[in-house]
Design an enzyme around this catalytic site. Sequence first.
Site, PDB file in Angstrom:
ATOM      1  N   ASP A   1      40.447  39.866  40.012  1.00 22.81           N
ATOM      2  CA  ASP A   1      39.466  38.787  39.916  1.00 22.81           C
ATOM      3  C   ASP A   1      39.703  37.778  41.037  1.00 22.81           C
ATOM      4  OD1 ASP A   1      37.594  37.690  37.282  1.00 22.81           O
ATOM      5  OD2 ASP A   1      38.117  36.257  38.874  1.00 22.81           O
TER       6      ASP A   1
ATOM      7  N   HIS B   1      31.649  44.431  32.706  1.00 22.85           N
ATOM      8  CA  HIS B   1      33.020  44.366  33.223  1.00 22.85           C
ATOM      9  C   HIS B   1      33.960  43.955  32.110  1.00 22.85           C
ATOM     10  CE1 HIS B   1      31.033  40.491  33.959  1.00 22.85           C
ATOM     11  NE2 HIS B   1      32.205  39.909  33.746  1.00 22.85           N
TER      12      HIS B   1
ATOM     13  N   HIS C   1      37.577  42.203  31.534  1.00 23.74           N
ATOM     14  CA  HIS C   1      38.689  41.445  32.098  1.00 23.74           C
ATOM     15  C   HIS C   1      39.977  41.967  31.470  1.00 23.74           C
ATOM     16  CE1 HIS C   1      36.214  37.882  33.503  1.00 23.74           C
ATOM     17  NE2 HIS C   1      35.397  38.354  32.583  1.00 23.74           N
TER      18      HIS C   1
HETATM   19  P1  5GP Z   1      32.237  36.755  33.612  1.00 25.43           P
HETATM   20  O1  5GP Z   1      32.158  35.270  33.850  1.00 25.43           O
HETATM   21  O2  5GP Z   1      30.883  37.399  33.858  1.00 25.43           O
HETATM   22  O3  5GP Z   1      32.832  37.163  32.304  1.00 25.43           O
HETATM   23  O4  5GP Z   1      33.229  37.330  34.687  1.00 25.43           O
HETATM   24  C1  5GP Z   1      32.909  37.442  36.035  1.00 25.43           C
HETATM   25  C2  5GP Z   1      34.194  37.369  36.799  1.00 25.43           C
HETATM   26  O5  5GP Z   1      33.952  37.842  38.109  1.00 25.43           O
HETATM   27  C3  5GP Z   1      34.786  35.968  36.936  1.00 25.43           C
HETATM   28  O6  5GP Z   1      36.088  35.941  36.365  1.00 25.43           O
HETATM   29  C4  5GP Z   1      34.795  35.713  38.433  1.00 25.43           C
HETATM   30  O7  5GP Z   1      35.937  34.993  38.871  1.00 25.43           O
HETATM   31  C5  5GP Z   1      34.739  37.111  39.019  1.00 25.43           C
HETATM   32  N1  5GP Z   1      34.080  37.202  40.309  1.00 25.43           N
HETATM   33  C6  5GP Z   1      32.897  36.621  40.666  1.00 25.43           C
HETATM   34  N2  5GP Z   1      32.591  36.958  41.926  1.00 25.43           N
HETATM   35  C7  5GP Z   1      33.599  37.754  42.389  1.00 25.43           C
HETATM   36  C8  5GP Z   1      33.844  38.399  43.636  1.00 25.43           C
HETATM   37  O8  5GP Z   1      33.076  38.327  44.594  1.00 25.43           O
HETATM   38  N3  5GP Z   1      34.983  39.134  43.734  1.00 25.43           N
HETATM   39  C9  5GP Z   1      35.877  39.247  42.701  1.00 25.43           C
HETATM   40  N4  5GP Z   1      36.962  39.992  42.913  1.00 25.43           N
HETATM   41  N5  5GP Z   1      35.666  38.643  41.509  1.00 25.43           N
HETATM   42  C10 5GP Z   1      34.548  37.906  41.358  1.00 25.43           C
END
Ligand code: 5GP
Length: 112
Positions: free
Chosen positions: A29, A98, A100
């Site tokens: 992440d 996704h 985590h």
């Molecule tokens: P969500 O908020 O949808 O549960 O998780 C999305 C995750 O993707 C977040 O933890 C965020 O930090 C990560 N993320 C967003 N953009 C990118 C990126 O360009 N590269 C990586 N490696 N992680 C990302």
Amino acid sequence: MDCLFCKIAAGEIPSRKVYEDEQILVFYDIEPQAPVHFLVIPKKHISSVGEITPENSQIVAHIYEVIAKLSQDLKLENGFRVVTNCGEEAGQSVPHLHFHVLAGRSLAWPPG
Ligand code: 5GP
Ligand code: ZN
């Protein structure tokens, strides 16, 4: 499709890769919430857990098999958490399924 994680899966946007096979990609992440924080995604676009069907659910079993293997390889024996946010109120910010994987510190329960 204009999807960030489809672009990462295709290698169009770089990521720090942990594991890859034909079906899935695992990468760190960009904004880690724990000492170990990586994301597991299917390469094929699925928007969220809300879009899992009998036709595509095999990928979820495969993802968990890989998480189990990585937990051993990365020595996460003190514990780890698997989280998938689904929808706005749950905090999903990227509309591509996704998981985590968080480890390396004590994690609060219930989550905030
Ligand atoms: P969500 O908020 O949808 O549960 O998780 C999305 C995750 O993707 C977040 O933890 C965020 O930090 C990560 N993320 C967003 N953009 C990118 C990126 O360009 N590269 C990586 N490696 N992680 C990302
Ligand atoms: Zn996508």
